[in-house]
Write an enzyme that holds these catalytic residues in place. Structure first.
Site, PDB file in Angstrom:
ATOM      1  NE  ARG A  36      -4.237  -1.607   1.770  1.00 34.27           N
ATOM      2  CZ  ARG A  36      -4.965  -2.298   2.620  1.00 34.27           C
ATOM      3  NH1 ARG A  36      -4.639  -2.326   3.887  1.00 34.27           N
ATOM      4  NH2 ARG A  36      -6.048  -2.938   2.216  1.00 34.27           N
ATOM      5  CE  LYS A 200     -22.581 -14.422   6.425  1.00 37.48           C
ATOM      6  NZ  LYS A 200     -22.601 -13.330   7.398  1.00 37.48           N
ATOM      7  N   GLY A 356     -10.969  -7.932  -1.550  1.00 42.02           N
ATOM      8  CA  GLY A 356      -9.845  -8.521  -0.844  1.00 42.02           C
ATOM      9  C   GLY A 356      -9.531  -9.954  -1.235  1.00 42.02           C
ATOM     10  N   GLY A 379     -14.227  -2.819  -0.170  1.00 45.14           N
ATOM     11  CA  GLY A 379     -15.558  -2.234   0.022  1.00 45.14           C
ATOM     12  C   GLY A 379     -15.863  -1.145  -0.985  1.00 45.14           C
TER      13      GLY A 379
HETATM   14  P1  AMP Z   1     -16.302 -13.002   0.584  1.00 42.59           P
HETATM   15  O1  AMP Z   1     -15.500 -12.243   1.607  1.00 42.59           O
HETATM   16  O2  AMP Z   1     -17.775 -12.881   0.752  1.00 42.59           O
HETATM   17  O3  AMP Z   1     -15.833 -12.742  -0.826  1.00 42.59           O
HETATM   18  O4  AMP Z   1     -16.049 -14.531   0.897  1.00 42.59           O
HETATM   19  C1  AMP Z   1     -14.796 -15.104   0.812  1.00 42.59           C
HETATM   20  C2  AMP Z   1     -14.788 -16.328   1.664  1.00 42.59           C
HETATM   21  O5  AMP Z   1     -15.787 -17.214   1.219  1.00 42.59           O
HETATM   22  C3  AMP Z   1     -13.491 -17.079   1.597  1.00 42.59           C
HETATM   23  O6  AMP Z   1     -12.884 -17.036   2.859  1.00 42.59           O
HETATM   24  C4  AMP Z   1     -13.882 -18.486   1.214  1.00 42.59           C
HETATM   25  O7  AMP Z   1     -13.226 -19.466   1.959  1.00 42.59           O
HETATM   26  C5  AMP Z   1     -15.358 -18.522   1.515  1.00 42.59           C
HETATM   27  N1  AMP Z   1     -16.061 -19.503   0.684  1.00 42.59           N
HETATM   28  C6  AMP Z   1     -16.013 -19.624  -0.646  1.00 42.59           C
HETATM   29  N2  AMP Z   1     -16.732 -20.667  -1.050  1.00 42.59           N
HETATM   30  C7  AMP Z   1     -17.257 -21.253   0.043  1.00 42.59           C
HETATM   31  C8  AMP Z   1     -18.080 -22.371   0.274  1.00 42.59           C
HETATM   32  N3  AMP Z   1     -18.522 -23.123  -0.749  1.00 42.59           N
HETATM   33  N4  AMP Z   1     -18.424 -22.666   1.533  1.00 42.59           N
HETATM   34  C9  AMP Z   1     -17.979 -21.914   2.551  1.00 42.59           C
HETATM   35  N5  AMP Z   1     -17.194 -20.838   2.412  1.00 42.59           N
HETATM   36  C10 AMP Z   1     -16.835 -20.498   1.172  1.00 42.59           C
END
Ligand code: AMP
Length: 398
Positions: A36, A200, A356, A379
């Site tokens: 950064r 999610k 990220g 974000g």
């Molecule tokens: P996000 O911050 O919402 O982009 O989510 C990223 C996180 O989602 C990572 O730490 C992944 O390990 C997790 N992730 C991705 N696919 C899955 C899955 N099928 N089940 C559980 N966690 C997941």
């Protein structure tokens, strides 16, 4: 707004808001990753080579109760001096008499680094008085902190109101980020494929809804795909699922059909009997996952299907991994997508990877140099693609 490259900083004291929120070793306070800081160098160098001086404002971490040595920007002074090859002074307080005196006496070519702006709660509250106390330290304002552009904080947004339009501008890093995002949304070459993954649905609803207005294809992977599968009547076993978002998924699928956007879900998954690298592993159809088993990555057929769509795309946006790529048995899906995005870029497509975890995946699978732009903003980038105004950028234009 002034244009950074056209602005002459000769004899000017530029207040530069950067994102020096670097990771530090907890015991020695050594910087463990300076990317950064490196990213701000072109902006700093241009100001100095014009004959100006720089007053740097940044946050570091999330201090809760005022000054706290573990979040002090003091730890960055020596390294900043080393990478800029300039004299760096440090102000123990980002506002007040000492900062005023140091900035007043700052010579051409010198840098004044101010203490963590978040030691004042007024920063995150967007307090205008506090913003004014920062603004008096310089005579023009440059915002190069894309990572906090979605926050209406004192030093990222409100401070801009203390400067006239011709004396405030975005720095080089911020400009590159905005240009890249604009290229995806406003100069879209078709087909445009958006890849959305991660844990999610709830975190990604707004981005999917906004991207549906522009994209030709939306690929959905990661944990969020299973709520969609359940909404379509699939059996998803113990996979990640947000039951309160099933209706939202149905609405998204029906809106996509109205808008003629193709939503692609993984036909198969790498399933495991536990959330662990040592779990038993199998491949299953994503809508026929046995009880107690969970989908932790897209399967080989899904990876092939997604790869084909990506490789035929001219614009690609990727946010969120396809699986639990941190664990070796579940990283192949994300790796194959990273490689497909790189191949599409080689064929002349424009690719933007942001957020990220996706940026971390691009690094892990060594494709960063083969991508048109890997964004530094998590974000902020997400909010841009959700169609929201970013206060840090809006304030510069007012
Ligand atoms: P996000 O911050 O919402 O982009 O989510 C990223 C996180 O989602 C990572 O730490 C992944 O390990 C997790 N992730 C991705 N696919 C899955 C899955 N099928 N089940 C559980 N966690 C997941």
């Amino acid at each position: 707004m002034a244009l950074f490259n056209d602005f002459n900083f000769k004899d000017r004291k530029a207040i530069l808001r950067v994102d020096f929120n670097v990771p530090l070793n907890k015991e020695t306070f050594e910087i463990t990753d300076d990317k950064r800081m490196q990213a701000a160098l072109p902006t700093i160098n241009k100001i100095i080579s014009d004959g100006g001086s720089v007053i740097i404002i940044s946050h570091l971490g999330r201090p809760k109760n005022g000054p706290d040595l573990s979040f002090s920007l003091k730890h960055l002074t020596n390294h900043l001096e080393k990478i800029t090859k300039r004299k760096v002074l440090f102000a123990d307080d980002c506002i007040g008499e000492q900062a005023k005196t140091l900035s007043k006496n700052l010579n051409i070519g010198e840098i004044l680094l101010l203490e963590n702006v978040r030691f004042y709660k007024e920063e995150t509250k967007g307090d205008i008085n506090f913003a004014q106390q920062l603004a008096v330290l310089g005579d023009c304002y440059v915002n190069d902190a894309f990572g906090t552009a979605h926050r209406a904080h004192a030093s990222t947004a409100h401070i801009a109101s203390c400067f006239s339009l011709e004396n405030k501008m975005c720095g080089l890093l911020m400009t590159a980020e905005i240009e890249s995002a604009r290229k995806v949304m406003e100069e879209t070459q078709r087909p445009f494929t958006a890849i959305v993954g991660g844990a999610k649905v709830s975190d990604k609803v707004l981005i999917v809804e906004n991207l549906m207005k522009v994209a030709d294809h939306i690929i959905i992977g990661g944990g969020m795909a299973y709520t969609f599968k359940k909404a379509l009547g699939g059996k998803i076993g113990a996979s990640l699922c947000e039951n309160d978002r099933i209706e939202t998924c149905k609405e998204i699928l029906s809106k996509a059909a109205d808008l003629d956007v193709e939503i692609h879900l993984p036909v198969d998954s790498i399933v495991a009997n536990a959330f662990s690298a040592d779990a038993k592993i199998d491949v299953a159809n994503s809508d026929e996952i046995a009880e107690d088993w969970m989908g932790l990555d897209i399967g080989p057929t899904a990876a092939q299907h997604f790869t084909q769509i990506i490789e035929h795309s001219k614009t690609i946006l990727w946010n969120g991994p396809m699986g639990v790529f941190e664990l070796k048995p579940f990283q192949e899906g994300t790796r194959s997508i990273a490689n497909a995005v790189a191949r599409a870029t080689k064929k002349g497509g424009y690719s933007l990877i942001g957020g990220g975890d996706s940026a971390a995946a691009a690094k892990k699978f060594e494709v960063v140099k083969r991508i048109s732009h890997v964004s530094t903003g998590g974000g902020a980038l997400l909010e841009y693609f959700e169609g929201k105004e970013l206060p840090g950028i809006a304030a510069i234009n007012k």
